[in-house]
Design a protein around this motif. Structure first.
Motif, PDB file in Angstrom:
ATOM      1  N   THR A   1       0.844  -1.184   0.000  1.00 40.84           N
ATOM      2  CA  THR A   1       0.000   0.000   0.000  1.00 40.84           C
ATOM      3  C   THR A   1       0.886   1.242   0.000  1.00 40.84           C
ATOM      4  O   THR A   1       2.108   1.163   0.175  1.00 40.84           O
ATOM      5  N   GLN A   2       0.246   2.383  -0.158  1.00 41.80           N
ATOM      6  CA  GLN A   2       0.980   3.650  -0.078  1.00 41.80           C
ATOM      7  C   GLN A   2       1.686   3.776   1.260  1.00 41.80           C
ATOM      8  O   GLN A   2       2.858   4.191   1.323  1.00 41.80           O
TER       9      GLN A   2
ATOM     10  N   ILE B   1       1.334   4.187  -6.453  1.00 44.86           N
ATOM     11  CA  ILE B   1       0.812   2.832  -6.518  1.00 44.86           C
ATOM     12  C   ILE B   1       0.378   2.628  -7.962  1.00 44.86           C
ATOM     13  O   ILE B   1      -0.359   3.439  -8.524  1.00 44.86           O
TER      14      ILE B   1
ATOM     15  N   VAL C   1       0.594  14.290  -1.108  1.00 46.62           N
ATOM     16  CA  VAL C   1      -0.264  13.153  -1.463  1.00 46.62           C
ATOM     17  C   VAL C   1      -1.530  13.660  -2.150  1.00 46.62           C
ATOM     18  O   VAL C   1      -1.805  14.856  -2.209  1.00 46.62           O
TER      19      VAL C   1
ATOM     20  N   SER D   1      -0.732   5.498 -12.671  1.00 45.03           N
ATOM     21  CA  SER D   1      -1.018   5.313 -11.247  1.00 45.03           C
ATOM     22  C   SER D   1      -2.451   4.832 -11.054  1.00 45.03           C
ATOM     23  O   SER D   1      -3.322   5.037 -11.908  1.00 45.03           O
TER      24      SER D   1
ATOM     25  N   TYR E   1      -3.352   7.611  -6.433  1.00 44.94           N
ATOM     26  CA  TYR E   1      -2.360   7.195  -5.437  1.00 44.94           C
ATOM     27  C   TYR E   1      -0.969   7.581  -5.960  1.00 44.94           C
ATOM     28  O   TYR E   1      -0.165   6.744  -6.347  1.00 44.94           O
ATOM     29  N   GLN E   2      -0.757   8.881  -6.003  1.00 46.18           N
ATOM     30  CA  GLN E   2       0.529   9.442  -6.396  1.00 46.18           C
ATOM     31  C   GLN E   2       1.065  10.253  -5.226  1.00 46.18           C
ATOM     32  O   GLN E   2       0.285  10.839  -4.466  1.00 46.18           O
ATOM     33  N   TYR E   3       2.383  10.313  -5.112  1.00 43.46           N
ATOM     34  CA  TYR E   3       2.985  11.001  -3.979  1.00 43.46           C
ATOM     35  C   TYR E   3       4.377  11.482  -4.331  1.00 43.46           C
ATOM     36  O   TYR E   3       5.060  10.912  -5.182  1.00 43.46           O
TER      37      TYR E   3
ATOM     38  N   GLY F   1       3.764  -0.944  -6.135  1.00 40.07           N
ATOM     39  CA  GLY F   1       4.033   0.484  -6.203  1.00 40.07           C
ATOM     40  C   GLY F   1       5.483   0.758  -5.880  1.00 40.07           C
ATOM     41  O   GLY F   1       6.216  -0.124  -5.436  1.00 40.07           O
TER      42      GLY F   1
END
Length: 594
Positions: free
Chosen positions: A249-250, A494, A436, A458, A478-480, A535
């Motif tokens: 997961t993130q 992810i 995030v 993503s 789900y990008q960071y 991810g």
């Protein structure tokens, strides 16, 4: 080491101490400096490890010849270690208690006239430094930076393997990417008219490794992008700590990266740094409060949105901007109400120089609230502003009114400038944060269509359901990003590992299934044969070293960098090649039109 004398040295130039007094030694290195004190010649001999003082008395026959040897001559000395006289002890040097009495010497590598000094470390034009980089690398600070880089990379490797990651090497010759920056292309000799590309990143390969079942991958990966140079970006090539995890997961990725970065920074600096976990800031909040998605949290100033306030307030210019879809941002700066008038005038000039139409402000002085906007606002409205922006007596509130993008950019620049000018930005500290919840899509005003905002590969938050039922401009991904002191160390995500979700995501951005299959066939076909959720991220090694070395230019932490024009001045690259080479590659040069 003392029983068998090696050919060139028995010790390094940072190894001898008081306990070696009386021993006969042999040292080799470069002449760093020399001094003649009353007929006694002192030479500072330098190698990779440090400096030892060599003393040459007038009783030896070679003193005069040795005194004429130029700096940076490579030379070998032999003689006994002796104690320095009391007045000659140098407590700042590791070898400051001793010196070596030269009884013989041999020139191993003569030196001609230098294009610039190694010592003293005087300022030298960058192009000259890069042309003679091997000489530049002998200078103390740059030499130490490259050693620091080596140690940091070793630390990163150790920390990754300690967490169960395996290092794999991915191809350097690969196919051209249809997305991203410009590729460096390599012509194929055996396949005329076809080209390899140097990888912009090992992105597809590391995802394929996850699909292959390897679970946890990392690599100190070389990456190649045909981009323009910046202070924090080297043109041509760079290195990153490339990471990918299956069934992650993130939060799982954040935990791994935080442990590696916090541990590495703690190992190589005594400066304070944020504890774990690092602060998380949504993209929306980052753009609003700091005007950028890579905020420098050492600066305490924050931007506030006052658009709704000026919908009703009596200042017509701001009201019209908001009515036309623009925004009004406020930047509160504490305790500067006593600054002279020219401070504010110069700030207005600066704002105009970066694209602002002007810079209105209100000053909460001791006696009253004053400034260009004061006469347009009621007492009640002024109190509302004070409450909204946490303003007290002595504070000043600046206003930026423009489109959302321009207002963010201008407010960000002003925030940075004021933080530095007023000396309220923290020094000698590292502040990390995660950005995030990036938007999956954005509106392309020019083409009047929905396009991908950042990374098209993503996973959208909410998966297929979000893609079907939500307004695309409301979908988050789900990008960071991981940011330190206003420098983006890396982006990550992810991954979208589901073919059905990927087809739908690209369909929203205007790509049909055939286009996706044509452009990304290798990945999409692999996903169809059983892909785990996965991810990753890839923090930039060069930027980490730059921060830890306290350098403002990334070329100061790379052994052989290109200049800002993507030229290697040392090896004279890029360069012309022979007609024979071009024929072998089936290439003909067509010069650009004048």
């Amino acid at each position: 080491m003392d029983s068998v004398m090696p050919s060139y040295r028995s010790h390094t130039c940072n190894q001898l101490r008081a306990e070696h007094i009386g021993r006969r030694v042999r040292l080799s290195g470069w002449i760093h400096n020399r001094r003649d004190h009353g007929g006694v010649l002192f030479i500072d001999l330098r190698d990779h490890y440090g400096i030892t003082q060599i003393v040459v008395y007038p009783t030896v026959s070679f003193q005069d010849a040795l005194s004429r040897q130029p700096k940076e001559t490579v030379i070998m000395f032999e003689g006994p270690v002796i104690a320095r006289t009391q007045e000659n002890i140098n407590p700042k040097m590791d070898t400051g208690m001793i010196e070596v009495n030269a009884e013989s010497y041999e020139v191993l590598g003569p030196a001609e006239a230098l294009p610039f000094n190694v010592f003293p470390d005087d300022p030298v034009p960058e192009d000259l430094r890069l042309r003679y980089r091997y000489l530049d690398l002998r200078r103390t600070k740059l030499h130490q930076n490259i050693i620091l880089r080596s140690k940091i990379i070793s630390s990163l490797r150790r920390r990754m393997t300690d967490q169960g990651f395996n290092e794999f090497q991915t191809p350097i010759l690969t196919s051209s990417s249809p997305e991203g920056a410009r590729d460096y292309l390599v012509p194929s000799r055996v396949h005329p008219g076809k080209f390899y590309a140097l990888p912009q990143a090992p992105q597809q390969f590391k995802q394929l490794l996850m699909i292959s079942g390897f679970d946890r991958y990392f690599q100190i990966a070389p990456c190649f992008r045909d981009e323009d140079a910046r202070a924090d970006r080297s043109p041509g090539e760079f290195y990153q700590l490339d990471i990918e995890m299956s069934f992650a997961t993130q939060d799982d990725i954040f935990k791994v990266v935080e442990g590696v970065l916090h541990g590495t920074f703690s190992e190589f600096t005594t400066r304070p740094l944020d504890g774990l976990p690092f602060r998380r800031i949504t993209y929306r909040d980052a753009m609003l409060k700091y005007g950028t998605d890579k905020p420098d949290l050492r600066n305490p100033l924050e931007i506030c949105d006052l658009s709704d306030f000026f919908k009703e307030a009596g200042f017509t210019a701001f009201k019209n901007i908001v009515a036309e879809g623009g925004v009004v941002r406020g930047l509160m700066v504490p305790k500067i109400s006593t600054q002279p008038r020219n401070f504010f005038d110069k700030l207005v000039e600066y704002a105009q120089s970066i694209g602002a139409q002007g810079l209105a402000y209100l000053v909460w002085a001791e006696e009253k609230i004053k400034g260009p906007l004061a006469k347009f606002l009621t007492e009640e409205q002024l109190q509302t502003l004070a409450a909204r922006c946490a303003i007290h007596t002595g504070d000043v509130l600046f206003f930026i009114a423009d489109t959302a993008a321009s207002a963010s950019r201008i407010a960000c620049d002003l925030r940075i400038k004021l933080g530095n000018d007023l000396n309220i930005t923290e020094r000698d500290v590292f502040r990390f944060c995660w950005i995030v919840d990036f938007p999956m899509y954005e509106w392309d005003v020019e083409n009047k269509s929905v396009i991908f905002s950042h990374n098209p590969f993503s996973m959208p938050q909410g998966g297929m359901e979000a893609l079907i039922n939500k307004n695309p401009l409301d979908i988050l991904a789900y990008q960071y990003d991981i940011v330190c002191n206003g420098i983006e160390l890396s982006s990550g995500a992810i991954r979208n590992h589901r073919p059905d979700i990927m087809y739908r995501a690209f369909e929203i951005a205007g790509y049909d299934q055939a286009t996706v299959d044509g452009r990304f066939g290798a990945m999409i076909n692999a996903f169809k044969l059983g892909a785990p959720p996965h991810g990753g991220i890839a923090p930039g090694v060069d930027r980490m070293v730059m921060l830890l070395a306290d350098e403002s230019n990334i070329r100061e932490v790379i052994a052989f960098p290109m200049n800002q024009k993507a030229q290697d001045l040392l090896m004279q690259a890029p360069a012309s090649v022979s007609e024979k080479q071009l024929k072998e590659l089936h290439i003909r040069i067509v010069q650009p039109a004048a």
